[in-house]
Design a protein around this motif. Structure first.
Motif, PDB file in Angstrom:
ATOM      1  N   LEU A  69       0.850  -1.345   0.182  1.00 54.80           N
ATOM      2  CA  LEU A  69       0.030   0.129   0.032  1.00 54.80           C
ATOM      3  C   LEU A  69       0.835   1.323   0.112  1.00 54.80           C
ATOM      4  N   PRO A  70       1.387   1.482  -1.135  1.00 56.76           N
ATOM      5  CA  PRO A  70       2.365   2.690  -1.227  1.00 56.76           C
ATOM      6  C   PRO A  70       1.705   3.997  -0.984  1.00 56.76           C
ATOM      7  N   VAL A  71       1.443   4.545   0.122  1.00 55.46           N
ATOM      8  CA  VAL A  71       0.880   5.742   0.656  1.00 55.46           C
ATOM      9  C   VAL A  71       1.506   6.777  -0.245  1.00 55.46           C
ATOM     10  N   ARG A  72       2.815   6.783  -0.718  1.00 57.90           N
ATOM     11  CA  ARG A  72       3.579   7.924  -1.412  1.00 57.90           C
ATOM     12  C   ARG A  72       2.632   8.358  -2.548  1.00 57.90           C
ATOM     13  N   ASN A  73       2.332   7.296  -3.438  1.00 62.19           N
ATOM     14  CA  ASN A  73       1.796   7.300  -4.434  1.00 62.19           C
ATOM     15  C   ASN A  73      -0.019   7.934  -4.354  1.00 62.19           C
ATOM     16  N   SER A  74      -0.413   8.153  -3.320  1.00 56.42           N
ATOM     17  CA  SER A  74      -1.641   8.523  -2.835  1.00 56.42           C
ATOM     18  C   SER A  74      -1.565  10.242  -2.558  1.00 56.42           C
ATOM     19  N   GLN A  75      -0.471  10.642  -2.801  1.00 55.69           N
ATOM     20  CA  GLN A  75      -0.501  12.168  -2.931  1.00 55.69           C
ATOM     21  C   GLN A  75      -0.886  12.737  -4.189  1.00 55.69           C
ATOM     22  N   ALA A 115      -4.228  -5.598  -5.297  1.00 56.95           N
ATOM     23  CA  ALA A 115      -3.171  -5.517  -6.162  1.00 56.95           C
ATOM     24  C   ALA A 115      -2.715  -4.229  -6.316  1.00 56.95           C
ATOM     25  N   SER A 116      -1.583  -3.962  -6.169  1.00 64.58           N
ATOM     26  CA  SER A 116      -0.767  -2.567  -6.831  1.00 64.58           C
ATOM     27  C   SER A 116      -0.663  -2.593  -8.244  1.00 64.58           C
ATOM     28  N   TRP A 117      -0.865  -1.582  -8.777  1.00 62.08           N
ATOM     29  CA  TRP A 117      -0.799  -1.309 -10.108  1.00 62.08           C
ATOM     30  C   TRP A 117       0.477  -1.757 -10.701  1.00 62.08           C
ATOM     31  N   ALA A 118       1.580  -1.728  -9.762  1.00 59.14           N
ATOM     32  CA  ALA A 118       2.745  -2.283 -10.248  1.00 59.14           C
ATOM     33  C   ALA A 118       2.573  -3.767 -10.766  1.00 59.14           C
ATOM     34  N   LEU A 119       1.937  -4.550 -10.235  1.00 57.23           N
ATOM     35  CA  LEU A 119       1.977  -5.871 -10.825  1.00 57.23           C
ATOM     36  C   LEU A 119       1.400  -6.010 -12.097  1.00 57.23           C
ATOM     37  N   GLN A 120       0.619  -5.347 -12.628  1.00 61.13           N
ATOM     38  CA  GLN A 120       0.353  -5.395 -14.079  1.00 61.13           C
ATOM     39  C   GLN A 120       0.928  -4.755 -15.093  1.00 61.13           C
ATOM     40  N   ARG A 121       2.285  -3.957 -14.596  1.00 55.98           N
ATOM     41  CA  ARG A 121       3.132  -3.501 -15.520  1.00 55.98           C
ATOM     42  C   ARG A 121       4.246  -4.295 -15.586  1.00 55.98           C
ATOM     43  N   ALA A 122       4.027  -5.437 -15.872  1.00 58.69           N
ATOM     44  CA  ALA A 122       5.045  -6.655 -15.950  1.00 58.69           C
ATOM     45  C   ALA A 122       4.740  -7.667 -16.899  1.00 58.69           C
ATOM     46  N   HIS A 123       5.464  -8.223 -17.574  1.00 55.78           N
ATOM     47  CA  HIS A 123       5.400  -9.274 -18.447  1.00 55.78           C
ATOM     48  C   HIS A 123       4.155 -10.273 -17.940  1.00 55.78           C
ATOM     49  N   GLY A 155      -5.217  -1.150  -6.770  1.00 57.18           N
ATOM     50  CA  GLY A 155      -4.370   0.309  -6.758  1.00 57.18           C
ATOM     51  C   GLY A 155      -4.704   0.929  -5.622  1.00 57.18           C
ATOM     52  N   HIS A 156      -5.405   0.431  -4.315  1.00 59.22           N
ATOM     53  CA  HIS A 156      -5.513   1.196  -3.119  1.00 59.22           C
ATOM     54  C   HIS A 156      -4.247   1.818  -2.728  1.00 59.22           C
ATOM     55  N   CYS A 157      -4.094   3.185  -2.653  1.00 61.51           N
ATOM     56  CA  CYS A 157      -2.916   3.888  -2.340  1.00 61.51           C
ATOM     57  C   CYS A 157      -2.182   4.168  -3.710  1.00 61.51           C
ATOM     58  N   ASN A 158      -2.643   3.705  -5.001  1.00 65.40           N
ATOM     59  CA  ASN A 158      -1.798   4.168  -5.991  1.00 65.40           C
ATOM     60  C   ASN A 158      -2.291   5.529  -6.590  1.00 65.40           C
ATOM     61  N   GLU A 159      -3.739   5.837  -6.259  1.00 67.10           N
ATOM     62  CA  GLU A 159      -3.766   7.262  -6.298  1.00 67.10           C
ATOM     63  C   GLU A 159      -4.593   7.787  -5.335  1.00 67.10           C
ATOM     64  N   GLY A 160      -4.672   9.020  -4.962  1.00 63.44           N
ATOM     65  CA  GLY A 160      -5.473   9.503  -3.761  1.00 63.44           C
ATOM     66  C   GLY A 160      -6.954   9.265  -3.852  1.00 63.44           C
ATOM     67  N   HIS A 161      -7.479   9.059  -4.833  1.00 62.10           N
ATOM     68  CA  HIS A 161      -9.211   8.829  -5.084  1.00 62.10           C
ATOM     69  C   HIS A 161      -9.659   7.491  -4.599  1.00 62.10           C
ATOM     70  N   ILE A 162      -8.667   6.623  -4.753  1.00 57.89           N
ATOM     71  CA  ILE A 162      -9.043   5.271  -4.769  1.00 57.89           C
ATOM     72  C   ILE A 162      -9.268   4.933  -3.112  1.00 57.89           C
ATOM     73  N   GLY A 163     -10.374   4.372  -3.194  1.00 60.98           N
ATOM     74  CA  GLY A 163     -10.900   4.097  -1.665  1.00 60.98           C
ATOM     75  C   GLY A 163     -11.308   5.060  -0.811  1.00 60.98           C
ATOM     76  N   SER A 164     -11.732   6.232  -1.507  1.00 63.72           N
ATOM     77  CA  SER A 164     -12.106   7.370  -0.805  1.00 63.72           C
ATOM     78  C   SER A 164     -13.743   7.422  -0.868  1.00 63.72           C
ATOM     79  N   HIS A 224       9.747   2.109  -9.091  1.00 61.95           N
ATOM     80  CA  HIS A 224       8.373   2.710  -8.474  1.00 61.95           C
ATOM     81  C   HIS A 224       8.464   4.068  -8.601  1.00 61.95           C
ATOM     82  N   GLN A 225       7.163   4.716  -8.338  1.00 61.51           N
ATOM     83  CA  GLN A 225       6.832   6.064  -8.563  1.00 61.51           C
ATOM     84  C   GLN A 225       7.610   6.912  -7.320  1.00 61.51           C
ATOM     85  N   PRO A 226       8.067   8.156  -7.780  1.00 65.37           N
ATOM     86  CA  PRO A 226       8.807   8.688  -6.677  1.00 65.37           C
ATOM     87  C   PRO A 226       7.959   9.520  -5.933  1.00 65.37           C
TER      88      PRO A 226
END
Length: 768
Positions: A185-191, A319-327, A356-365, A630-632
């Protein structure tokens, strides 16, 4: 000394901006925001520095020659010209290409993160302009979620609905017991949140769930991908092997009688065709925990215990969005849905599955959603499309066929690239391949405020205004607020908005009135507000007048008349009365549609497919470390990377790569040292930071460092600033989605010997 305070909105928040003598002095989050993002500080100097001051044309392109010196693109000097010359050059070139080659030979490139403003949305402006002049080839999907956008409509629902409707943190706190998140749950991405965000509340939502007794499990290579205040259990796993672990969990559930057969029978189709695969009856390989342990590095007893824990508690699988950015990135998302259906928690409060919970700030709001009107774009008469991550394929392989979501398409032959908004030299994979592909078109036209990598690789560059130099309205469908975006500072004398630039070219093509419809920029905003008001009335509420909204500065949507039910609860209760938008109306564990496509790399149910490289695979002998890009935390993608705020988190202007102390000691790498990351695709320099919260055979290097090759324009040049996409492979996730596969990437790392060259990304190009 003059001073003022004005309000602006960005993709990472709404801010009050203090202006002193015409320059931004400080940035503060507004009173509504409980946790403003510090990324706002990128505006302080980032808006003003490294600006493109006047229209500029690449020297070789201007001088002409047989191929207009395409091989110098990215390395050439520029010539500044006045606006009339630049607009005429662009109009003439557009007219030449559409006359000689047809509009299909124009690629309209853009990415939607350029501004939170609803009107000055570069992608919308570009598409409107292109449709007015006869259309163009364009992309579909996104680098963030391309595989998800394609696979999930076949299995559950359309992606845009899932983003808006999936389980909220309040529901997890109210009814959940266990959250198991693959990728954390990468909270940094929810910025950040697409279209803007008023209130940053994800952190508080997770805390409330934790305080009410919800337990958290993180499955991924980084402990820090879930905040420490969750007291989460961390299960390290080899990146890209999540499907194998999920299949083993499914095997335990099946063999121990823990499957909710009633839910499967009522709400899904195809389990009877999937179960033999898990048992090994269809391929001779039972998907046992022992089998998965050899692939994932997760002990078999841990997998078994996790399966039993899920079965005993109401569980949300995320599942984080990162999982589907793979082969084969489609597989973990499909398999996550299947696993949740086997547990039977889909449609319960706080249970089921999420993406994508935590991948953008609106997901789960919990905020009310509303479909604000956007700039009308018209309709393109050109049907030519490509998946967004296949740009280099298109440029390098014109007229070649490719597969996409059941269709057999053909790459067009592109002669002109027109780019407004975004930076493919950040988003795209295998940048050395992109550099080679970028030399193919005759002309590249770019709108940019700053001398970013995409501007340096252009032939005609138009200086665009920033969001802080024009008025706009921030109206995100994800956010319950609308905001007036004031003009914070004056633009540089020769900068113009994207709309004004397109209007100027359209006028020279004899299509000015068709593009502007006689409206100035504020009139367009008022028109969009009036169209939104019609939608609001249909939704049962009234918007204020545009003038009243403008005077007030913001507007909050009224609460919905009825509280929203938990996602998929109606479907769970009565799937016949509330069918999903799938062929069967139910969740498709086996998809006859996908099976009919005949794709070996995406069959009719989720499977484990060997990726082109992974830890434990053949290539790991040469490149024994897996790179996670990962996202900065300090910027949105590559935006404003030249700002002091972004650069202060680097070392000598190089991005920081995190490495486990054991891996560093084995290679003689000290904390803070300059290191070289490399594989067969390329090499870059970065600064090492030792981190024990990583799996020992994993490196973590954030994306977004501006591409800084030691030899600009040269394929294979050493990248100096830490851009991981010189290392990632440019191949589609599968024939189904053709998404990016950046997270399938093996590398090696070593200390850099000698004096490391300084990155050259934060300087303007040479001028004649």
């Amino acid at each position: 000394m003059s001073s003022a305070t004005r309000r602006t909105a960005t993709q990472w928040g709404v801010y009050d901006v203090d202006v002193v003598d015409g320059r931004i002095a400080s940035v503060r989050g507004i009173d509504l925001d409980p946790d403003p993002s510090p990324i706002g500080d990128t505006l302080v100097d980032g808006v003003h520095s490294l600006r493109i001051e006047r229209p500029a044309v690449r020297q070789g392109w201007l001088d002409g020659g047989p191929d207009r010196a395409r091989d110098r693109r990215g390395a050439d000097s520029f010539v500044e010209v006045d606006w009339d010359v630049a607009l005429r050059l662009a109009a003439d070139e557009i007219d030449r290409v559409r006359t000689e080659r047809g509009n299909e030979a124009i690629y309209g490139g853009s990415y939607g993160w350029a501004s939170a403003g609803r009107f000055h949305h570069a992608q919308s402006q570009l598409h409107r302009f292109m449709n007015v002049i006869g259309g163009c080839t364009r992309s579909v999907g996104s680098y963030s979620t391309a595989a998800a956008q394609t696979i999930l409509p076949h299995v559950v629902e359309q992606w845009y609905r899932m983003e808006l409707e999936q389980t909220t943190w309040s529901e997890i706190a109210d009814g959940g017991e266990l959250v198991v998140s693959f990728g954390g749950l990468p909270v940094r991405n929810s910025q950040v949140s697409y279209g803007g965000i008023t209130r940053h509340e994800v952190g508080d939502g997770i805390r409330r769930a934790h305080d009410r007794g919800v337990r958290f499990v993180t499955i991924g290579p980084q402990r820090s991908d879930t905040p420490g205040y969750t007291d989460h259990r961390w299960i390290p796993i080899r990146p890209g092997t999540d499907v194998a672990l999920m299949l083993a969990v499914a095997h335990v559930l099946g063999t121990e009688g823990l499957v909710d057969r009633a839910f499967l029978d009522r709400c899904t189709v195809g389990y009877e065709r999937f179960e033999p695969y898990v048992r090994g009856e269809s391929d001779g390989i039972p998907k046992t925990p022992e089998w998965a342990a050899a692939i994932t590095g997760v002990p078999a007893d841990v997998i078994t215990g996790l399966a039993r824990d899920m079965a005993r508690h109401r569980t949300l699988l995320n599942a984080s969005w990162a999982l589907q950015r793979a082969h084969h990135g489609e597989q973990p998302y499909w398999m996550l849905v299947v696993l949740a259906c086997m547990l039977g928690d889909v449609g319960t409060t706080g249970g089921g599955f999420g993406f994508g919970h935590c991948n953008e700030g609106h997901i789960g709001s919990d905020g009310r959603r509303f479909g604000w009107a956007a700039l009308p774009q018209g309709t393109s008469p050109i049907t030519s499309i490509i998946p967004v991550a296949r740009i280099a394929d298109m440029l390098l392989s014109p007229n070649q066929p490719f597969d996409f979501d059941g269709h057999r398409l053909t790459y067009p032959e592109i002669d002109l690239v027109y780019w407004a908004g975004g930076n493919p030299f950040h988003h795209h994979q295998d940048l050395n391949r992109l550099v080679a592909a970028w030399q193919r078109p005759s002309t590249v036209i770019v709108h940019e405020p700053w001398w970013t990598p995409i501007a340096r690789f252009a032939d005609i560059v138009f200086p665009a205004t920033t969001a802080q130099e024009r008025i706009d309205v921030c109206m995100s469908s994800h956010d319950p607020y609308a905001h007036v975006m004031e003009q914070v500072v004056e633009p540089p004398a020769d900068a113009r908005s994207d709309h004004a630039i397109f209007a100027g070219i359209a006028e020279r093509l004899g299509l000015g009135d068709a593009f502007t419809e006689g409206r100035d920029e504020r009139a367009w905003m008022e028109h969009m507000w009036e169209r939104s008001a019609e939608r609001a009335r249909a939704d049962g509420f009234d918007l204020p007048s545009f003038d009243d909204f403008w005077a007030a500065g913001r507007y909050e949507l009224p609460p919905a008349a009825e509280q929203r039910a938990a996602w998929l609860v109606d479907f769970r209760d009565d799937p016949a009365a509330h069918p999903l938008d799938t062929p069967s109306g139910r969740i498709e564990i086996f998809s006859d549609t996908i099976a009919s496509f005949g794709y070996d790399d995406c069959p009719g149910h989720p499977v484990w497919l060997e990726p082109y490289e992974r830890l434990g695979g053949a290539l790991a002998d040469r490149f024994p470390l897996h790179l996670v890009s990962h996202q900065p935390a300090t910027r949105l993608h590559s935006q404003l990377d030249h700002s002091e705020f972004s650069r202060r988190h680097k070392i000598d202007d190089r991005e920081v790569v995190r490495i486990h102390p054991d891996a560093a000691a084995e290679r003689g790498i000290a904390d803070g040292a300059t290191v070289r990351l490399f594989n067969d695709r390329g090499a870059c320099l970065a600064a090492a930071r030792l981190d024990p919260d990583l799996a020992p055979d994993v490196l973590a290097l954030p994306t977004g460092a501006w591409y800084a090759p030691a030899e600009p324009g040269v394929v294979g040049s050493l990248e100096l600033g830490g851009n991981p996409n010189v290392l990632t492979r440019d191949v589609g996730t599968s024939s189904l989605a053709q998404g990016p596969s950046a997270h399938t990437c093996l590398v090696e790392i070593e200390p850099f010997s000698g004096e490391a060259p300084s990155p050259n990304a934060y300087e303007p190009p040479p001028f004649r």
